[in-house]
Design an enzyme around this catalytic site. Structure first.
Site, short mmCIF file in Angstrom:
data_model
loop_
_atom_site.label_atom_id
_atom_site.label_comp_id
_atom_site.label_asym_id
_atom_site.label_seq_id
_atom_site.Cartn_x
_atom_site.Cartn_y
_atom_site.Cartn_z
CG ASN A 35 -0.42 -0.16 2.54
OD1 ASN A 35 0.65 -0.75 2.70
ND2 ASN A 35 -1.11 0.32 3.54
CB CYS A 63 -5.38 -1.14 -1.81
SG CYS A 63 -6.66 -0.55 -0.68
CD GLU A 92 -5.53 -5.66 -1.90
OE1 GLU A 92 -5.05 -4.53 -1.67
OE2 GLU A 92 -6.14 -6.32 -1.05
CB CYS A 98 -10.73 -3.27 1.01
SG CYS A 98 -10.14 -2.53 -0.53
CB CYS A 157 -8.72 -4.72 -3.27
SG CYS A 157 -7.84 -3.15 -3.18
#
Ligand code: THU
Length: 134
Positions: free
Chosen positions: A50, A61, A63, A94, A97
């Site tokens: 992140n 993030c 991801e 999340c 993501c």
């Protein structure tokens, strides 16, 4: 493809890559470092961390940087994914993501979560995706 197709050794390798990426996180605002790693369908390991921003909502993030690396290193799709917190423990991706990962999943993307290994369909049932646009 079944859950068994991703070996314990692969999950361990992905967790190691996620922890390494987590160590490079830029998270001065939340203090919550995240690392993510995934195996691609052609056998590469891609990872990300992140990257926060003073304008909090602009935060990327882990991801997001993983998907960026997926394309920067040749594209393809994702086969197995793990995300870890600052203690190296599995973290649930999340909601945003999950949608991001859904777009780039292979025929069956598996995710290591605090609840165990789950399919993409289990973590984002009935998802909106590219096929809905056709
Ligand atoms: N975070 C991720 O990187 N991925 C997730 O799936 C959950 C949240 C980050 C965003 C933010 O920098 C920090 O975790 C706290 O929310």
């Amino acid at each position: 493809m079944r859950l068994i197709d991703v070996t314990e050794e692969t999950w361990a390798r992905l967790t190691e890559a996620a922890v390494e990426a987590m160590g490079r996180a830029y998270a001065p605002y939340s203090g919550f470092s995240v690392g993510a790693a995934a195996l691609t369908d052609d056998g590469r390991v891609v990872s990300g961390c992140n990257v926060e921003n003073a304008a909090y909502g602009v935060t990327l993030c882990a991801e997001c940087s993983l998907v960026s690396e997926l394309f920067a290193t040749g594209g393809g799709t994702l086969r197995a994914f793990v995300c870890v917190n600052g203690d190296g423990e599995p973290l649930a991706p999340c909601g945003r993501c999950r949608q991001l990962l859904f777009e780039h999943k292979g025929p069956e993307l598996l995710l290591a979560t605090p609840a165990g290994v789950l399919t993409m369909e289990q973590v984002l049932p009935g998802a909106f995706g590219p096929e809905d646009l056709s």
